[in-house]
Design an enzyme around this catalytic site. Sequence first.
Site, PDB file in Angstrom:
ATOM      1  N   VAL A 189       0.842  -1.201   0.000  1.00 29.59           N
ATOM      2  CA  VAL A 189       0.000   0.000   0.000  1.00 29.59           C
ATOM      3  C   VAL A 189       0.877   1.251   0.000  1.00 29.59           C
ATOM      4  O   VAL A 189       0.695   2.173  -0.802  1.00 29.59           O
ATOM      5  CB  VAL A 189      -0.971   0.001   1.208  1.00 29.59           C
ATOM      6  CG1 VAL A 189      -1.855   1.242   1.180  1.00 29.59           C
ATOM      7  CG2 VAL A 189      -1.829  -1.264   1.200  1.00 29.59           C
ATOM      8  N   TYR A 190       1.852   1.263   0.895  1.00 26.25           N
ATOM      9  CA  TYR A 190       2.762   2.402   0.997  1.00 26.25           C
ATOM     10  C   TYR A 190       3.544   2.598  -0.302  1.00 26.25           C
ATOM     11  O   TYR A 190       3.621   3.698  -0.844  1.00 26.25           O
ATOM     12  CB  TYR A 190       3.725   2.177   2.166  1.00 26.25           C
ATOM     13  CG  TYR A 190       4.723   3.294   2.365  1.00 26.25           C
ATOM     14  CD1 TYR A 190       4.323   4.503   2.934  1.00 26.25           C
ATOM     15  CD2 TYR A 190       6.056   3.139   1.995  1.00 26.25           C
ATOM     16  CE1 TYR A 190       5.238   5.531   3.118  1.00 26.25           C
ATOM     17  CE2 TYR A 190       6.978   4.152   2.182  1.00 26.25           C
ATOM     18  CZ  TYR A 190       6.560   5.352   2.748  1.00 26.25           C
ATOM     19  OH  TYR A 190       7.459   6.367   2.928  1.00 26.25           O
ATOM     20  N   ALA A 191       4.124   1.515  -0.805  1.00 21.23           N
ATOM     21  CA  ALA A 191       4.920   1.615  -2.034  1.00 21.23           C
ATOM     22  C   ALA A 191       4.075   2.138  -3.189  1.00 21.23           C
ATOM     23  O   ALA A 191       4.521   2.990  -3.967  1.00 21.23           O
ATOM     24  CB  ALA A 191       5.529   0.259  -2.381  1.00 21.23           C
TER      25      ALA A 191
ATOM     26  N   SER B 136       1.549   4.136  -3.037  1.00 18.42           N
ATOM     27  CA  SER B 136       1.314   5.574  -2.862  1.00 18.42           C
ATOM     28  C   SER B 136       2.523   6.365  -3.344  1.00 18.42           C
ATOM     29  O   SER B 136       2.386   7.444  -3.931  1.00 18.42           O
ATOM     30  CB  SER B 136       1.000   5.903  -1.400  1.00 18.42           C
ATOM     31  OG  SER B 136       2.147   5.903  -0.572  1.00 18.42           O
ATOM     32  N   LYS B 137       3.715   5.844  -3.124  1.00 19.76           N
ATOM     33  CA  LYS B 137       4.923   6.563  -3.520  1.00 19.76           C
ATOM     34  C   LYS B 137       5.192   6.437  -5.022  1.00 19.76           C
ATOM     35  O   LYS B 137       5.758   7.343  -5.630  1.00 19.76           O
ATOM     36  CB  LYS B 137       6.123   6.086  -2.693  1.00 19.76           C
ATOM     37  CG  LYS B 137       5.985   6.404  -1.197  1.00 19.76           C
ATOM     38  CD  LYS B 137       5.739   7.898  -0.943  1.00 19.76           C
ATOM     39  CE  LYS B 137       5.726   8.229   0.536  1.00 19.76           C
ATOM     40  NZ  LYS B 137       5.537   9.683   0.784  1.00 19.76           N
TER      41      LYS B 137
END
Length: 244
Positions: free
Chosen positions: A154-156, A158-159
């Site tokens: 999820v984080y990756a 977003s980036k």
Amino acid sequence: MSMNLPLAGQVAAVTGAASGIGLASARAMVEAGARVVLIDRDGQALERACALLGSTALPVVLDLLDPAQCATLLARTLALTGQLDIFHANAGLYVGGDLVDADPEAIDRMLNLNVNVVMKNVHNVLPHMIGRGTGDIIVTSSLAAHFPTPWEPVYASSKWAVNCFVQTVRRQVFKHGIRVGAISPGPVITSLLADWPAEKLAEAKANGSLIEAEEVANVVLFMLTRPRGMTIRDVVMMPTQFDL
């Protein structure tokens, strides 16, 4: 331009400025001679930060996840400073671990802050910078923007979105004298690491594969102090011992 105070006469605004990379970035800009508006939702932490940094650090308490408050970022900054030369979109959240274990509300909050809020903040400040014919926008991205990091889908993601946003918006606004760039650090010692899997964090600390927020801030300052004809579009920085 003084070599000691390369940002003298400039005004910066930094989101997520009460701690971590945001605070380090604000400190570096204050020390370089800028007036800096520190934006964060944690009023007490902001007060402490501004007391630490002195009279050229100005606090704005803002919950960026509240759309009405988010929309006032530029207006509240200009009310204090009258201009904005540098905007560092730094506020972010972290969700790691297996997707099957993720809380859907946490996914919403993270994508909202890491992607939507960045887009809305930049949309908010651009007309002012276009009108003045100059400006610098820096977005805190991540090494995860450049590698499909399997322990944080999820984080990756977003980036990856932020990386695309930086590269596309840059091409729309360079004709106005505005530079847009990202910093993509590997693991930095900030509060975001509190959510890292314990064994991953212990392993990283043992390997010396973490970097300090101040080191990221030094790179931000490097980007801001290049001649206007040069844009540092993205800096990927990681601990020398980092195995990726």
